[in-house]
Design an enzyme around this catalytic site. Structure first.
Site, mmCIF file in Angstrom:
data_model
loop_
_atom_site.group_PDB
_atom_site.id
_atom_site.type_symbol
_atom_site.label_atom_id
_atom_site.label_comp_id
_atom_site.label_asym_id
_atom_site.label_seq_id
_atom_site.Cartn_x
_atom_site.Cartn_y
_atom_site.Cartn_z
ATOM 1 N N ASP A 52 7.369 -6.398 11.969
ATOM 2 C CA ASP A 52 7.583 -7.552 12.839
ATOM 3 C C ASP A 52 8.935 -8.205 12.579
ATOM 4 O O ASP A 52 9.613 -7.912 11.592
ATOM 5 C CB ASP A 52 6.491 -8.595 12.615
ATOM 6 N N TYR A 110 3.402 -2.032 0.554
ATOM 7 C CA TYR A 110 4.135 -3.254 0.878
ATOM 8 C C TYR A 110 4.193 -4.144 -0.356
ATOM 9 O O TYR A 110 3.297 -4.125 -1.206
ATOM 10 C CB TYR A 110 3.437 -4.035 1.997
#
Length: 262
Positions: A52, A110
């Site tokens: 994003d 992540y």
């Protein structure tokens, strides 16, 4: 031929990974640079993960097809000369047509960096998340442990998520105190849209005492996004690794080993 690239980028400069009409995305800028090196031909990249706006990548993997014959170094140094400073190609490899950056991957990693300090840092703005007070890390770790394993993560899934199934196998969720920051390291077979930011946001609620570790189990069992805390800011989130079968001979399971903020 098909080429795989390892790239890194500073997400602050872009409206996310995926191509948009305005052209200010990582994919748009990379496609244009690759197209120039390919002899002003159209190039379309495919990524392991669609990050994003504001989300960073210390190791994103992409692939593209081209009939332009170039030395691998041209896909690194040549492309980097045409990219903005916020994006860099780290390596390039020729791969078979059976390789796909997204569908060949069996895992993703992540990290989320969180600064807990009364005063926000201007030097780390956009690079870390921020909360204005210390958190109960022990309680957060207890809550995190309850999320490990294969579960339906609908409570931590964005409403616009397009994944076919909300069931994911979260294999690692470590919370590490380092360099004055909290670092959340997550490893799973795949992640839902906003899943990491939603988990971090819920753990922050545990850390500040608004939720208990047992409440996290209730949130998970509810399978309802509206029952969980808001999505946390994108600033501190980094895609740090993508796992592929050894048959593709990509570098070190495509993990970023040099990510340090301080």
């Amino acid at each position: 031929m098909r080429i795989a690239l390892g790239i890194e980028y500073d997400g602050r400069a872009f409206a996310g990974w995926q191509s948009q009409p305005h052209g200010n995305t990582v994919q748009d800028r990379l496609n244009r640079a690759l197209g120039q090196i390919a002899g002003n031909r159209d190039v379309v990249t495919h990524a392991a993960g669609r990050t994003d706006a504001g989300v960073h990548a210390a190791m994103q993997v992409v692939h593209f097809d081209t009939d332009a014959s170039r030395p691998l170094n041209a896909w690194v140094r040549g492309v980097n000369a045409l990219l903005p400073p916020e994006v860099a190609v780290v390596w390039a490899r020729e791969v078979g047509d059976d390789f796909h950056a997204r569908f060949s991957a069996f895992s993703r990693s992540y990290s989320y960096f969180l600064l807990t300090h009364p005063v926000r840092s201007c030097l780390l703005a956009g690079k870390v998340g921020w909360y204005h007070q210390a958190l109960d890390v022990a309680a957060m770790r207890e809550a995190a442990a309850g999320l490990l394993g294969r579960h339906d993560f609908s409570s931590f899934r964005a409403s616009e998520c397009q994944a076919k199934s909300p069931v994911k196998d979260l294999q690692r969720l470590d919370i590490i105190e380092a360099d004055g920051l909290l670092r959340f390291d997550l490893h799973a077979d795949a992640f839902l849209h906003h899943m990491v930011r939603n988990i971090v946001g819920a753990l922050l609620y545990v850390g500040k005492g608004a939720l208990s570790p047992a409440d996290m189990q209730s949130l998970l069992a509810a399978r309802d996004r509206t029952s969980a805390p808001p999505t946390f800011m994108p600033d501190g989130l980094y895609l740090t690794g993508v796992g592929y079968p050894d048959e593709f001979s990509l570098p070190s399971r495509c993990e970023a080993a040099r990510l340090r903020l301080r």
